[in-house]
Write a protein that holds these residues in place. Sequence first.
Motif, PDB file in Angstrom:
ATOM      1  N   GLN A 243      50.091  45.845  40.487  1.00 55.49           N
ATOM      2  CA  GLN A 243      51.106  44.976  41.082  1.00 55.49           C
ATOM      3  C   GLN A 243      51.336  43.709  40.270  1.00 55.49           C
ATOM      4  O   GLN A 243      51.378  42.601  40.794  1.00 55.49           O
ATOM      5  N   LEU A 244      51.465  43.905  38.952  1.00 52.95           N
ATOM      6  CA  LEU A 244      51.733  42.775  38.066  1.00 52.95           C
ATOM      7  C   LEU A 244      53.206  42.806  37.670  1.00 52.95           C
ATOM      8  O   LEU A 244      53.769  43.885  37.453  1.00 52.95           O
ATOM      9  N   PRO A 245      53.860  41.649  37.583  1.00 52.81           N
ATOM     10  CA  PRO A 245      55.296  41.594  37.300  1.00 52.81           C
ATOM     11  C   PRO A 245      55.607  41.954  35.840  1.00 52.81           C
ATOM     12  O   PRO A 245      55.086  41.330  34.930  1.00 52.81           O
ATOM     13  N   HIS A 246      56.442  42.954  35.641  1.00 45.48           N
ATOM     14  CA  HIS A 246      56.774  43.386  34.275  1.00 45.48           C
ATOM     15  C   HIS A 246      57.340  42.259  33.438  1.00 45.48           C
ATOM     16  O   HIS A 246      57.061  42.144  32.253  1.00 45.48           O
ATOM     17  N   GLN A 247      58.177  41.432  34.095  1.00 40.54           N
ATOM     18  CA  GLN A 247      58.897  40.421  33.330  1.00 40.54           C
ATOM     19  C   GLN A 247      57.963  39.513  32.540  1.00 40.54           C
ATOM     20  O   GLN A 247      58.182  39.232  31.368  1.00 40.54           O
ATOM     21  N   ALA A 248      56.867  39.087  33.184  1.00 39.58           N
ATOM     22  CA  ALA A 248      55.926  38.191  32.516  1.00 39.58           C
ATOM     23  C   ALA A 248      55.197  38.882  31.369  1.00 39.58           C
ATOM     24  O   ALA A 248      54.620  38.229  30.500  1.00 39.58           O
ATOM     25  N   PHE A 249      55.209  40.225  31.384  1.00 41.32           N
ATOM     26  CA  PHE A 249      54.468  40.966  30.359  1.00 41.32           C
ATOM     27  C   PHE A 249      55.384  41.629  29.323  1.00 41.32           C
ATOM     28  O   PHE A 249      54.915  42.410  28.509  1.00 41.32           O
ATOM     29  N   GLU A 250      56.687  41.311  29.387  1.00 43.85           N
ATOM     30  CA  GLU A 250      57.623  41.926  28.443  1.00 43.85           C
ATOM     31  C   GLU A 250      57.172  41.736  26.992  1.00 43.85           C
ATOM     32  O   GLU A 250      57.201  42.663  26.184  1.00 43.85           O
TER      33      GLU A 250
ATOM     34  N   PHE B  16      39.259  29.760  31.675  1.00 44.47           N
ATOM     35  CA  PHE B  16      39.127  29.227  33.033  1.00 44.47           C
ATOM     36  C   PHE B  16      39.162  30.343  34.071  1.00 44.47           C
ATOM     37  O   PHE B  16      39.987  31.247  33.985  1.00 44.47           O
ATOM     38  N   ARG B  17      38.281  30.261  35.038  1.00 45.07           N
ATOM     39  CA  ARG B  17      38.282  31.237  36.141  1.00 45.07           C
ATOM     40  C   ARG B  17      38.008  30.479  37.440  1.00 45.07           C
ATOM     41  O   ARG B  17      36.993  29.785  37.548  1.00 45.07           O
ATOM     42  N   ALA B  18      38.907  30.660  38.372  1.00 43.12           N
ATOM     43  CA  ALA B  18      38.682  30.050  39.690  1.00 43.12           C
ATOM     44  C   ALA B  18      37.732  30.957  40.468  1.00 43.12           C
ATOM     45  O   ALA B  18      38.091  31.519  41.497  1.00 43.12           O
ATOM     46  N   GLU B  19      36.531  31.122  39.940  1.00 43.12           N
ATOM     47  CA  GLU B  19      35.536  32.015  40.550  1.00 43.12           C
ATOM     48  C   GLU B  19      34.967  31.357  41.786  1.00 43.12           C
ATOM     49  O   GLU B  19      34.375  30.287  41.700  1.00 43.12           O
ATOM     50  N   LYS B  20      35.074  32.045  42.899  1.00 42.02           N
ATOM     51  CA  LYS B  20      34.480  31.477  44.105  1.00 42.02           C
ATOM     52  C   LYS B  20      33.046  31.979  44.232  1.00 42.02           C
ATOM     53  O   LYS B  20      32.611  32.390  45.294  1.00 42.02           O
ATOM     54  N   SER B  21      32.333  31.977  43.112  1.00 43.42           N
ATOM     55  CA  SER B  21      30.941  32.425  43.209  1.00 43.42           C
ATOM     56  C   SER B  21      30.014  31.355  42.645  1.00 43.42           C
ATOM     57  O   SER B  21      30.176  30.924  41.513  1.00 43.42           O
ATOM     58  N   LYS B  22      29.072  30.946  43.500  1.00 44.62           N
ATOM     59  CA  LYS B  22      28.096  29.939  43.067  1.00 44.62           C
ATOM     60  C   LYS B  22      26.845  30.668  42.580  1.00 44.62           C
ATOM     61  O   LYS B  22      25.844  30.685  43.270  1.00 44.62           O
ATOM     62  N   THR B  23      26.939  31.291  41.430  1.00 43.48           N
ATOM     63  CA  THR B  23      25.761  31.979  40.908  1.00 43.48           C
ATOM     64  C   THR B  23      25.279  31.260  39.661  1.00 43.48           C
ATOM     65  O   THR B  23      25.949  30.367  39.155  1.00 43.48           O
ATOM     66  N   ARG B  24      24.134  31.715  39.158  1.00 45.13           N
ATOM     67  CA  ARG B  24      23.590  31.077  37.963  1.00 45.13           C
ATOM     68  C   ARG B  24      24.333  31.493  36.700  1.00 45.13           C
ATOM     69  O   ARG B  24      24.046  31.030  35.619  1.00 45.13           O
ATOM     70  N   ARG B  25      25.315  32.403  36.825  1.00 43.93           N
ATOM     71  CA  ARG B  25      26.037  32.907  35.647  1.00 43.93           C
ATOM     72  C   ARG B  25      27.491  32.490  35.607  1.00 43.93           C
ATOM     73  O   ARG B  25      28.211  32.864  34.695  1.00 43.93           O
TER      74      ARG B  25
ATOM     75  N   GLY C  80      42.900  39.735  36.333  1.00 44.70           N
ATOM     76  CA  GLY C  80      42.988  39.758  37.792  1.00 44.70           C
ATOM     77  C   GLY C  80      43.578  38.469  38.326  1.00 44.70           C
ATOM     78  O   GLY C  80      43.369  37.395  37.756  1.00 44.70           O
ATOM     79  N   THR C  81      44.317  38.601  39.428  1.00 46.84           N
ATOM     80  CA  THR C  81      45.070  37.449  39.938  1.00 46.84           C
ATOM     81  C   THR C  81      44.237  36.561  40.854  1.00 46.84           C
ATOM     82  O   THR C  81      44.661  35.467  41.208  1.00 46.84           O
ATOM     83  N   SER C  82      43.034  37.001  41.220  1.00 49.34           N
ATOM     84  CA  SER C  82      42.262  36.250  42.217  1.00 49.34           C
ATOM     85  C   SER C  82      41.534  35.047  41.632  1.00 49.34           C
ATOM     86  O   SER C  82      41.043  34.209  42.371  1.00 49.34           O
ATOM     87  N   THR C  83      41.445  34.932  40.310  1.00 50.99           N
ATOM     88  CA  THR C  83      40.692  33.811  39.734  1.00 50.99           C
ATOM     89  C   THR C  83      41.570  32.916  38.855  1.00 50.99           C
ATOM     90  O   THR C  83      41.115  32.351  37.875  1.00 50.99           O
ATOM     91  N   LEU C  84      42.854  32.793  39.237  1.00 49.22           N
ATOM     92  CA  LEU C  84      43.774  31.975  38.439  1.00 49.22           C
ATOM     93  C   LEU C  84      43.800  30.527  38.908  1.00 49.22           C
ATOM     94  O   LEU C  84      43.870  30.255  40.107  1.00 49.22           O
ATOM     95  N   PHE C  85      43.787  29.609  37.977  1.00 47.85           N
ATOM     96  CA  PHE C  85      44.034  28.195  38.276  1.00 47.85           C
ATOM     97  C   PHE C  85      45.516  27.922  38.034  1.00 47.85           C
ATOM     98  O   PHE C  85      46.011  28.145  36.934  1.00 47.85           O
ATOM     99  N   GLU C  86      46.199  27.438  39.050  1.00 47.61           N
ATOM    100  CA  GLU C  86      47.636  27.148  38.923  1.00 47.61           C
ATOM    101  C   GLU C  86      47.862  25.714  38.478  1.00 47.61           C
ATOM    102  O   GLU C  86      47.159  24.816  38.914  1.00 47.61           O
ATOM    103  N   VAL C  87      48.891  25.547  37.637  1.00 51.90           N
ATOM    104  CA  VAL C  87      49.266  24.216  37.190  1.00 51.90           C
ATOM    105  C   VAL C  87      50.781  24.088  37.334  1.00 51.90           C
ATOM    106  O   VAL C  87      51.502  24.975  36.882  1.00 51.90           O
ATOM    107  N   PRO C  88      51.284  23.008  37.958  1.00 51.07           N
ATOM    108  CA  PRO C  88      52.747  22.845  38.004  1.00 51.07           C
ATOM    109  C   PRO C  88      53.275  22.652  36.585  1.00 51.07           C
ATOM    110  O   PRO C  88      52.663  21.940  35.790  1.00 51.07           O
TER     111      PRO C  88
END
Length: 441
Positions: A386-393, A209-218, A167-175
Amino acid sequence: MFPPVYVDEVAAHEGKEVTLHGWLHGRRSSGKLHFLQLRDGTGTIQCVVFRGNVSPETFVEADHLPQETSLAVTGTVKKDARSPLGYELDVKGLRVFSRPAREFPIGHKDHGVAFLMEQRHNWLRSPRQQAILRVRHGVEQAIRDFFDRRGFTLVDAPIFTPSACEGTSTLFEVPYFDLGKAYLTQSGQLYMEAAAMALGKVYCFGPTFRAEKSKTRRHLTEFWMVEPEVAYMDLDGDMELMEQFVSHVVQAVLAKHRDELVRVLERDVSRLEKVVPPFPRITYSEAVEVIRAAQRAAGAAEPAMTWGDDIGGDEETLVAAAYDRPVMVHRYPAAMKAFYFKKDPADPRVALGCDVLAPEGYGEIIGGGQREDDLATLEAALDQHQLPHQAFEWYLDVRRYGSVPHAGFGMGVERCVAWICGLHHVRETIPFARMMERITP
Ligand code: 4AD
Ligand code: MG
C-alpha cells in the motif's frame, strides 16, 4: 595558540622541558609531593609537583585545584616504568586557564545511568567514554577504508525524503513548505540503487532516523548506517561482501584500539579474534528449527516459534549462541520484509535477504539482500505494501532503463560498536544518543 606538545608525544621529549595543555582529571598529595593527573584528549600524564621545584604559591595552588580545572603545565619529561604511559612530568610551573565555577557533577564514584545520560556532555570526559568514542572513530575509519580500497564511490544520500523505505510505521514527519510533508530518511538504500546504476559500486554513510516505539538496548531514533550497493551482484555475492566487511572492521579495530578495548573496556578480545571468514550461513527455516529446539530444551512442550514469525532479539540470541562468529541468516519469509526484496525464484515464499547476527547476544548488526529488478513485479509489491506509486516513480526508473540484478546491505554503526566494545546498551556508543525518551543534552 596551538599546544606544542600533546601527552601522546612526550616519549619524543624525554629529558626535555615541555608545556602540556589539558584538564585536571584528579589529584592526590603526600604532603611533600602533589600528583596531578593531566588529561588532554590524547592521554593522561601524572605531573609531579615537588616543593623545591616551584614557587611557594604554585605549590599551595597545586594542592587546591578542583577537578576539570583547565591548565597548562610546564616541566621535564621523565621516564617512569610504573605509570601506564611510561612517563611523568616533573613540574616547574602551572598556568590556570579557568577554574570550574562549581564542583564537576561527575566525580570518581559510581553514578546511575539516568544521571550520566542527563550529564552526557560532561560524561564524555571520563576515560571509559573517551575509549568508546575512539573505538567508534576506529570503526568508522575501517568502514571507509574497506569500501575505498575496493573502488566504491561514496555517494551522500539525502536526509529529507518524500517517502518511506523501511515501512511506514517508523517515519518522522517534517513540515516542508508548500510541498506538504517530508520524512527524515530511514535508509539511503533507494538512492544508492539509482547511484549504483551510474557508478557501479557505491556506498552512503550517514545518519538515519526511525520513530521506533521500542525502548530496547538496541534501538535509537537516530543512528548511523553505512549502506553499500552494487550493480550486477546477487545475494551470494552480497553475503560474501558482508562477511569480508565485518571481519575487516573487527580486525582493523582490534589492531588499532587493543589498548582501549583490553585495558579500559576490559573486553575479552579473544572472542573478536575469531571473527574471520567464513561465517556460518543458515536459512531462516533452519534458524526456526534451532530456535524451536532451544525452546524445547528450555522446557516448552510446544515451542512458541513457528515458521513465519519474526526472529526477535531473544530468538537472535538463541541462534547466535550456537556459533563463535557472526552467523548469516538468509531467505526470510517475504511477507515480513520490505517491498523492495527480490523473491527467491526457487521458493517465492522467501525473500533473497540476509541478516548478520553478531555473537554474544548482540543480535542483528546487518540487514540487506538482493533487490527486485523487474518493473512489473516491483509495481505489484508497492501495491501489496500500500505504497503510493507516485512517490516511487523515480525509483521505478531504475528498473525502466537498463535494469540489472543488484544487491546491498546496511550496517548500524552503534550496534557494531556495542558488540566490539562489549557494551550492554547502544546509548553509550553514540556521542549524544537520541531515544524515545531522550532528546537532551
Ligand atoms: O535491517 P534494516 O532496517 O535495513 C535497512 O534499512 C536496509 N535499507 C539496508 C540496506 O539494505 N541498504 O537496518 C539495517 C541495520 C540493522 O541491521 C541495524 O544494525 C541498524 O541498521 N538499525 C538500527 N540501529 C539502531 N537503532 C535502530 N532503531 C535501528 N534500526 C536499524
Ligand atoms: Mg533489519
